[in-house]
Design an enzyme around this catalytic site. Structure first.
Site, PDB file in Angstrom:
ATOM      1  N   LEU A   1      -5.953 -13.715   0.051  1.00 50.43           N
ATOM      2  CA  LEU A   1      -6.480 -14.382  -1.150  1.00 50.43           C
ATOM      3  C   LEU A   1      -6.050 -14.131  -2.528  1.00 50.43           C
ATOM      4  O   LEU A   1      -5.775 -15.120  -3.333  1.00 50.43           O
ATOM      5  CB  LEU A   1      -8.142 -14.140  -0.938  1.00 50.43           C
ATOM      6  CG  LEU A   1      -8.813 -14.748  -2.109  1.00 50.43           C
ATOM      7  CD1 LEU A   1      -8.994 -16.136  -1.901  1.00 50.43           C
ATOM      8  CD2 LEU A   1     -10.443 -14.125  -1.927  1.00 50.43           C
TER       9      LEU A   1
ATOM     10  N   ASP B   1      14.832   0.997  10.267  1.00 56.53           N
ATOM     11  CA  ASP B   1      13.868   0.133  11.042  1.00 56.53           C
ATOM     12  C   ASP B   1      13.211   0.950  12.147  1.00 56.53           C
ATOM     13  O   ASP B   1      13.982   1.784  12.942  1.00 56.53           O
ATOM     14  CB  ASP B   1      14.361  -0.884  11.896  1.00 56.53           C
ATOM     15  CG  ASP B   1      13.435  -1.961  12.595  1.00 56.53           C
ATOM     16  OD1 ASP B   1      12.633  -1.285  13.032  1.00 56.53           O
ATOM     17  OD2 ASP B   1      13.769  -3.168  12.171  1.00 56.53           O
TER      18      ASP B   1
ATOM     19  N   ASN C   1       9.768  -6.939   4.396  1.00 51.58           N
ATOM     20  CA  ASN C   1       8.720  -7.450   3.449  1.00 51.58           C
ATOM     21  C   ASN C   1       8.353  -6.637   2.271  1.00 51.58           C
ATOM     22  O   ASN C   1       7.645  -6.546   1.492  1.00 51.58           O
ATOM     23  CB  ASN C   1       7.562  -7.387   4.357  1.00 51.58           C
ATOM     24  CG  ASN C   1       6.648  -8.411   3.606  1.00 51.58           C
ATOM     25  OD1 ASN C   1       7.093  -9.382   3.032  1.00 51.58           O
ATOM     26  ND2 ASN C   1       5.328  -8.161   4.075  1.00 51.58           N
TER      27      ASN C   1
ATOM     28  N   SER D   1      -6.987  -1.151  10.396  1.00 50.42           N
ATOM     29  CA  SER D   1      -7.840  -2.210   9.743  1.00 50.42           C
ATOM     30  C   SER D   1      -9.115  -2.578  10.269  1.00 50.42           C
ATOM     31  O   SER D   1      -9.365  -2.173  11.383  1.00 50.42           O
ATOM     32  CB  SER D   1      -6.664  -3.448  10.125  1.00 50.42           C
ATOM     33  OG  SER D   1      -7.500  -4.650   9.464  1.00 50.42           O
TER      34      SER D   1
ATOM     35  N   ARG E   1     -10.351 -21.627   7.977  1.00 48.84           N
ATOM     36  CA  ARG E   1      -9.344 -21.141   8.671  1.00 48.84           C
ATOM     37  C   ARG E   1      -9.564 -20.649   9.957  1.00 48.84           C
ATOM     38  O   ARG E   1     -10.407 -19.532  10.214  1.00 48.84           O
ATOM     39  CB  ARG E   1      -8.607 -20.043   7.755  1.00 48.84           C
ATOM     40  CG  ARG E   1      -7.519 -19.438   8.254  1.00 48.84           C
ATOM     41  CD  ARG E   1      -6.811 -18.338   6.876  1.00 48.84           C
ATOM     42  NE  ARG E   1      -7.256 -17.371   6.840  1.00 48.84           N
ATOM     43  CZ  ARG E   1      -6.914 -16.396   5.927  1.00 48.84           C
ATOM     44  NH1 ARG E   1      -5.905 -16.761   5.240  1.00 48.84           N
ATOM     45  NH2 ARG E   1      -7.586 -15.494   5.901  1.00 48.84           N
TER      46      ARG E   1
ATOM     47  N   ILE F   1       0.923  -1.313   0.098  1.00 44.33           N
ATOM     48  CA  ILE F   1      -0.036  -0.092  -0.067  1.00 44.33           C
ATOM     49  C   ILE F   1       0.893   1.271   0.040  1.00 44.33           C
ATOM     50  O   ILE F   1       0.475   2.246  -0.693  1.00 44.33           O
ATOM     51  CB  ILE F   1      -0.924  -0.099   1.300  1.00 44.33           C
ATOM     52  CG1 ILE F   1      -1.523  -1.174   1.276  1.00 44.33           C
ATOM     53  CG2 ILE F   1      -1.985   1.171   1.184  1.00 44.33           C
ATOM     54  CD1 ILE F   1      -2.691  -1.595   2.440  1.00 44.33           C
TER      55      ILE F   1
ATOM     56  N   TYR G   1      -1.576  -9.660  15.788  1.00 45.33           N
ATOM     57  CA  TYR G   1      -1.556  -8.643  14.733  1.00 45.33           C
ATOM     58  C   TYR G   1      -2.766  -7.755  15.205  1.00 45.33           C
ATOM     59  O   TYR G   1      -2.615  -6.272  14.997  1.00 45.33           O
ATOM     60  CB  TYR G   1      -1.590  -9.301  13.608  1.00 45.33           C
ATOM     61  CG  TYR G   1      -2.092  -8.359  12.558  1.00 45.33           C
ATOM     62  CD1 TYR G   1      -1.237  -7.171  12.048  1.00 45.33           C
ATOM     63  CD2 TYR G   1      -3.331  -8.171  11.942  1.00 45.33           C
ATOM     64  CE1 TYR G   1      -1.388  -6.250  11.016  1.00 45.33           C
ATOM     65  CE2 TYR G   1      -3.792  -7.231  10.942  1.00 45.33           C
ATOM     66  CZ  TYR G   1      -2.841  -6.514  10.554  1.00 45.33           C
ATOM     67  OH  TYR G   1      -3.346  -5.533   9.899  1.00 45.33           O
TER      68      TYR G   1
ATOM     69  N   LEU H   1      12.886  -2.902   4.495  1.00 48.83           N
ATOM     70  CA  LEU H   1      12.698  -3.837   3.445  1.00 48.83           C
ATOM     71  C   LEU H   1      12.647  -4.935   3.755  1.00 48.83           C
ATOM     72  O   LEU H   1      13.124  -6.094   3.462  1.00 48.83           O
ATOM     73  CB  LEU H   1      14.242  -3.778   2.649  1.00 48.83           C
ATOM     74  CG  LEU H   1      14.472  -2.267   1.938  1.00 48.83           C
ATOM     75  CD1 LEU H   1      15.977  -2.287   1.375  1.00 48.83           C
ATOM     76  CD2 LEU H   1      13.136  -1.946   1.114  1.00 48.83           C
TER      77      LEU H   1
ATOM     78  N   LYS I   1      -3.174  -3.439  16.194  1.00 47.26           N
ATOM     79  CA  LYS I   1      -3.707  -2.275  15.669  1.00 47.26           C
ATOM     80  C   LYS I   1      -4.793  -1.446  16.469  1.00 47.26           C
ATOM     81  O   LYS I   1      -4.772  -0.518  16.483  1.00 47.26           O
ATOM     82  CB  LYS I   1      -4.789  -2.857  14.494  1.00 47.26           C
ATOM     83  CG  LYS I   1      -3.879  -3.031  13.222  1.00 47.26           C
ATOM     84  CD  LYS I   1      -3.008  -2.133  12.522  1.00 47.26           C
ATOM     85  CE  LYS I   1      -2.015  -2.560  11.676  1.00 47.26           C
ATOM     86  NZ  LYS I   1      -1.058  -1.471  11.141  1.00 47.26           N
TER      87      LYS I   1
HETATM   88  N1  UFG Z   1      -8.829 -17.466   1.673  1.00 46.18           N
HETATM   89  C1  UFG Z   1      -8.900 -18.583   1.040  1.00 46.18           C
HETATM   90  N2  UFG Z   1      -7.985 -19.116   0.530  1.00 46.18           N
HETATM   91  C2  UFG Z   1      -6.681 -18.709   0.783  1.00 46.18           C
HETATM   92  C3  UFG Z   1      -6.622 -17.268   1.347  1.00 46.18           C
HETATM   93  C4  UFG Z   1      -7.781 -16.697   1.830  1.00 46.18           C
HETATM   94  O1  UFG Z   1     -10.098 -19.035   1.218  1.00 46.18           O
HETATM   95  O2  UFG Z   1      -5.629 -19.078   0.350  1.00 46.18           O
HETATM   96  C5  UFG Z   1     -10.212 -16.568   2.252  1.00 46.18           C
HETATM   97  C6  UFG Z   1     -10.232 -16.174   3.422  1.00 46.18           C
HETATM   98  O3  UFG Z   1     -10.772 -17.522   4.423  1.00 46.18           O
HETATM   99  C7  UFG Z   1     -11.001 -15.214   3.656  1.00 46.18           C
HETATM  100  C8  UFG Z   1     -10.893 -14.190   2.487  1.00 46.18           C
HETATM  101  O4  UFG Z   1     -10.263 -15.101   1.671  1.00 46.18           O
HETATM  102  O5  UFG Z   1     -12.441 -15.510   3.820  1.00 46.18           O
HETATM  103  C9  UFG Z   1      -9.913 -13.296   2.498  1.00 46.18           C
HETATM  104  O6  UFG Z   1      -8.833 -13.627   3.255  1.00 46.18           O
HETATM  105  P1  UFG Z   1      -7.505 -12.700   3.259  1.00 46.18           P
HETATM  106  O7  UFG Z   1      -6.361 -13.317   4.045  1.00 46.18           O
HETATM  107  O8  UFG Z   1      -7.129 -12.385   1.943  1.00 46.18           O
HETATM  108  O9  UFG Z   1      -7.900 -11.459   4.285  1.00 46.18           O
HETATM  109  P2  UFG Z   1      -8.551 -11.297   5.760  1.00 46.18           P
HETATM  110  O10 UFG Z   1      -9.970 -10.613   5.548  1.00 46.18           O
HETATM  111  O11 UFG Z   1      -8.359 -12.723   6.403  1.00 46.18           O
HETATM  112  O12 UFG Z   1      -7.628 -10.593   6.465  1.00 46.18           O
HETATM  113  C10 UFG Z   1      -7.208  -9.180   5.781  1.00 46.18           C
HETATM  114  C11 UFG Z   1      -5.562  -8.730   6.144  1.00 46.18           C
HETATM  115  C12 UFG Z   1      -5.353  -8.624   7.558  1.00 46.18           C
HETATM  116  C13 UFG Z   1      -6.385  -7.975   8.031  1.00 46.18           C
HETATM  117  C14 UFG Z   1      -7.814  -8.477   7.839  1.00 46.18           C
HETATM  118  C15 UFG Z   1      -8.877  -7.444   8.376  1.00 46.18           C
HETATM  119  O13 UFG Z   1      -4.717  -9.803   5.527  1.00 46.18           O
HETATM  120  O14 UFG Z   1      -4.040  -8.020   7.735  1.00 46.18           O
HETATM  121  O15 UFG Z   1      -7.814  -8.406   6.536  1.00 46.18           O
HETATM  122  O16 UFG Z   1      -8.448  -6.141   8.118  1.00 46.18           O
HETATM  123  F1  UFG Z   1      -6.330  -7.751   9.479  1.00 46.18           F
END
Ligand code: UFG
Length: 350
Positions: free
Chosen positions: A202, A59, A36, A126, A297, A13, A151, A34, A155
């Protein structure tokens, strides 16, 4: 125009925000360790904007290094603070790393601000702070729920630290931005998301599966109380998200804030399921994303999407990009990465 410090400015971002800041004329200083991200991101930023931002490999947990940086770049007027550890799963395994990184960085910056006469602060928060909201879409007034991960807890604590610091000293002016799920890449495909190792999120998992780097996507849970049984999120285009930061910084500089600390949701207002994303991605890009259902998950929220009315009306910001175009940009970026990998391999063979 004003000089802005962007911590984490080579991250996902952060880099998109640096581009939008430079496009409207802000001078940017990036601080990033750096951990990540990649220094080559600066090349992408330069290609898009024609300007290479100042960069310091620091850092933010290092108070003295930050102090020296403020001396080196006098006249910084605002800080956008992205630098943080952000993997939910990793935070459960390494909570101290998360508390140290995310809290110490924030505390250092807040302490240094009055010393260097920097009044304005934009913080990356978040929607995780809402947990599973009782009412949808979720507004900024919804109660904060107990965090489901270290995490998420960082926040929440960071938001409290900002509020307490501002109450203690009216010098500070802050905007807290609560992001929903940022996806996509810059339309130029010069910058985008660069996850380390196996993606947790995702979209990078979807694009890597479509590219053949992963065998199949596991859809975590298809027995949720949602129309197709998979989780629902508010997926927001990363460039739209970046633009909100430019507006937030300008609002602070113009001293337009109604309160010392203002909070805004940044989302589209629309919830999409995991299967919506997979199906739309396949349709708009003409590629297959092999997928199968897997158990839920741990820690996943069933459904959450934003009420972005406050950002729409007060900031005058609105998500513009369609999810179709955003998913196209994500695929274009993944294809670009594949090309770069091929070129590197060819060079290594020579
Ligand atoms: N999902 C899958 N398969 C995968 C990865 C994700 O089905 O391999 C699903 C998850 O179960 C979820 C959706 O896709 O239903 C979104 O998952 P993400 O991991 O992309 O995002 P999250 O909503 O879990 O988390 C994100 C950020 C976090 C933050 C959160 C809420 O990664 O840092 O939004 O703000 F905390």
């Amino acid at each position: 125009m004003a000089k802005i410090l962007v911590t984490g400015g080579t991250g996902y971002i952060g880099s998109h925000t640096v581009v939008e800041l430079q496009k409207v004329g802000f001078e940017v200083v990036i601080v990033d360790n750096l951990s990540n991200s990649n220094i080559e991101v600066l090349n992408g930023i330069e290609k898009i904007t024609g300007i290479r931002p100042a960069f310091e490999n620091i850092d933010c947990t290092d108070y003295m290094a930050l102090d020296r940086m403020f001396e080196k770049y006098p006249g910084i007027e605002a800080i956008i603070h992205f630098a943080a550890s952000k993997a939910v799963g990793e935070s459960v395994e390494k909570p101290l790393l998360y508390y140290r990184n995310n809290l110490t960085s924030l505390i250092n910056l807040l302490q240094l601000m009055p010393i260097h006469k920097v009044k304005h602060f934009v913080f990356s928060s978040s929607c995780t702070v809402y947990g599973q909201p009782d009412e949808l879409p979720v507004t900024e007034n919804a109660p904060i729920k107990p965090a489901l991960s270290p995490y998420g807890n960082t926040k929440q604590i960071c938001e409290e630290i900002i509020q307490d610091t501002s109450h203690s000293n009216p010098f500070y002016r802050a905007i807290i931005l609560r992001y929903f799920n940022p996806i996509g890449a810059h339309p130029s495909a010069e910058i985008g998301e660069l996850p380390n190792g196996v993606p947790n999120n995702l979209l990078p998992y979807v694009t890597q599966t479509a590219a053949g780097l992963r065998k199949e996507l596991k859809v975590f849970g298809n027995d949720y109380n949602t129309p197709d049984g998979t989780c629902i999120r508010d997926y927001i285009n990363v460039v739209d998200l970046a633009k909100a930061h430019v507006i937030a910084v300008q609002r602070l500089l113009d001293e337009k804030g109604e309160k010392a600390v203002e909070i805004f949701n940044l989302g589209t207002g629309t919830g999409l399921s995991v299967l919506d994303i997979v199906n739309t991605f396949e349709r708009v890009n003409g590629v297959k994303v092999p997928h199968s259902f897997a158990p839920r998950r741990e820690g996943d929220i069933e459904k959450v999407w934003a009420d972005p009315t406050r950002a729409n009306t007060v900031l005058g910001w609105k998500a513009q990009e369609t999810v179709e175009d955003t998913l196209k940009s994500a695929w274009t970026w993944e294809c670009r990465l594949a090309k770069l990998r091929e070129e590197k391999a060819a060079n290594a063979e020579e």
